[in-house]
Design an enzyme around this catalytic site. Structure first.
Site, PDB file in Angstrom:
ATOM      1  N   SER A 182       0.815  -1.213   0.000  1.00  0.00           N
ATOM      2  CA  SER A 182       0.000   0.000   0.000  1.00  0.00           C
ATOM      3  C   SER A 182       0.852   1.267   0.000  1.00  0.00           C
ATOM      4  CB  SER A 182      -0.953  -0.051   1.202  1.00  0.00           C
ATOM      5  OG  SER A 182      -1.933   0.946   1.114  1.00  0.00           O
ATOM      6  N   ASP A 197      10.066   5.808 -10.249  1.00  0.00           N
ATOM      7  CA  ASP A 197       9.694   6.439 -11.516  1.00  0.00           C
ATOM      8  C   ASP A 197      10.442   7.742 -11.757  1.00  0.00           C
ATOM      9  OD1 ASP A 197       8.017   4.345 -11.966  1.00  0.00           O
ATOM     10  OD2 ASP A 197       6.149   5.495 -11.943  1.00  0.00           O
ATOM     11  N   LYS A 232      -0.638  -4.313  -3.052  1.00  0.00           N
ATOM     12  CA  LYS A 232      -1.929  -3.811  -2.589  1.00  0.00           C
ATOM     13  C   LYS A 232      -2.086  -2.396  -3.139  1.00  0.00           C
ATOM     14  CE  LYS A 232      -5.116  -2.236   0.474  1.00  0.00           C
ATOM     15  NZ  LYS A 232      -5.561  -0.848   0.645  1.00  0.00           N
TER      16      LYS A 232
END
Length: 466
Positions: A322, A333, A347
């Site tokens: 999460s 990224d 998740k």
């Protein structure tokens, strides 16, 4: 007032009447019924309006509603024990939500209260984040410094019995209630663990769980370590304060930083966003996509990287879920950190707590998380840039080697006879920590290598300006 007229058969009119019961007075425009071209005439706000017939595909299924009321009535009349209407209706609500996905659930008063406690950082229980898998309770991760972690519970363990009660057939809510209890009492977990042929029994003593969200230490001269155990409401602020403290202890800017998100089950989304914001010099952090407008959100970083580009390695594993995946994905990224370890939990869904009244609520999945590059975390997780699996290393004693300095009459070296520089020696507790943890050792070695290359690049660039 003109009377509404229609030549439709009674069955269609019945459905129309039922559908309009669920509408507000101002919502009078229905989709065209493909079975009829006729429009009904009616009066709204003193003006004549045309009302198209409802789309049968979007109406409440009458046959299924009849089936529901029939089952409700049968249970009321014939179940072996008397059941109240309230109990049956609450069970129906629980069933609707639990059948959607593992994270949607109905929150009765006690569950609602426990959810608020868990995000504040203090609650009672064993200290594990759990989910459901194939009818069993699966440990997503044990929380640091809790009874479960100290007793040896590991991420990925499947709990098949709680004391003498089999877990199969229980809801996650029922299992969690059994795991919570009075501090000082013992609960025996029977677990199945990958690589073990037989079930393992672990006794865990319940306690008040006080979670320290952010921990830190110096691993080596110039190399800091920050462990985020879970994301609580104040984690973002704690993280920034911790970085300042590490640099203050070192007396200068750090040469590298390890952020340890292993077995971090997640927590508050905003806390993960604030932590990423501290390390990014602008740009998108995470966005969410759902069916309703309020579930479509975008979170971006403000200008300013508090670490000023210091090399970072982030450690993740199968217990990282999460919010910890959001942080790792954003840093990956933006190429702000090297992600090391093993694939995270996956998740990637957003749960919204919707209060029904002062004591009841539903927690429902309303959106999916996406990293800045548009990658969905759900069921795929974050793949590390460098895969490093946990391992135990044994250093081998090599045979005796002779060097030039051992040769009789050798030419004297430039620094021969000087005492070795002890400035790079690790503190004893940090040294033992790095020796025991192969993944952490790999992260520290990578940071040192990156720092060496950065220094060489800086030196080679001197005097080359035009």
């Amino acid at each position: 007032m003109k009377r509404v007229r229609s030549t439709l058969p009674p069955r269609v009119l019945c459905k129309l009447t039922l559908a309009t019961c669920f509408m507000t007075a101002s919502s009078l425009a229905f989709a065209q019924d493909p079975q009829s071209e006729e429009l009904l005439e009616g009066i709204q706000d003193g003006e004549k309006v045309e009302i198209s017939l409802p789309d049968p595909e979007k109406q409440l299924p009458l046959d299924d509603l009849r089936k529901f009321t029939e089952v409700f009535s049968r249970i009321k009349d014939a179940y072996v024990e008397e059941v109240s209407d309230q109990q049956l209706l609450e069970s129906a609500i629980k069933g609707m939500l639990s059948d959607l996905d593992p994270h949607s659930t109905y929150l009765a008063p006690k569950d609602y209260e426990e959810l608020e406690e868990s995000t504040s950082g203090e609650f009672g229980g064993l200290g594990i984040e759990v989910g459901m898998e194939n009818g069993f309770v699966k440990v997503i991760s044990p929380i640091d410094d809790t009874p479960a972690q100290k007793a040896g519970v590991q991420a990925g363990d499947l709990i098949i019995k709680l004391d003498e009660k089999p877990v199969k057939g229980m809801s996650l809510e029922e299992a969690v209630k059994l795991m919570r209890g009075k501090p000082g009492t013992v609960l025996t977990l029977t677990i199945m663990r990958e690589g073990e042929s037989a079930p393992i029994e672990i006794d865990v003593t319940r306690d008040i769980i006080k979670v320290t969200s952010v921990k830190s230490r110096m691993l080596d001269n110039g190399y800091g370590y920050v462990r985020v155990t879970q994301f609580q409401a104040d984690t973002g602020g704690q993280f920034k304060d911790t970085l300042k403290k590490l640099e203050s202890e070192y007396g200068a800017d750090l040469d590298g930083l390890v952020i340890d998100l292993r077995n971090n089950p997640g927590g508050v989304l905003q806390a993960a966003v604030e932590t990423a914001d501290a390390l990014l010099d602008g740009g998108l952090i995470v966005y969410t996509e759902g069916r309703i407008q309020s579930s479509r959100l975008r979170f971006s970083a403000k200008s300013g990287d508090v670490m000023a580009g210091t090399p970072i390695v982030v450690l993740i594993n199968g217990g990282s879920a999460s919010a910890s995946e959001i942080l790792a994905g954003a840093l990956q990224d933006h190429e702000r950190a090297v992600i090391m370890g093993t694939q995270s939990f996956g998740k990637g869904s957003v749960q919204t707590v919707i209060p029904l009244d002062e004591t009841h609520a539903i927690k429902m999945t309303t959106a999916r998380y996406y990293t800045p590059d548009g990658r969905s975390i759900q069921a795929t997780g974050i793949k590390p840039d460098i895969v490093v699996r946990p391992a135990e290393l044994t250093e081998l004693e090599g045979g005796p080697f002779f060097t030039e300095a051992d040769l009789s009459g050798h030419l004297e070296g430039q620094d021969e006879g000087k005492e070795p520089d002890s400035s790079d020696e690790q503190a004893p507790d940090s040294a033992s920590m790095v020796e025991r943890d192969y993944q952490l050792r790999s992260a520290l070695n990578l940071l040192k290598g990156m720092n060496i290359l950065n220094r060489r690049d800086g030196a080679s660039g001197e005097g080359n300006g035009e």
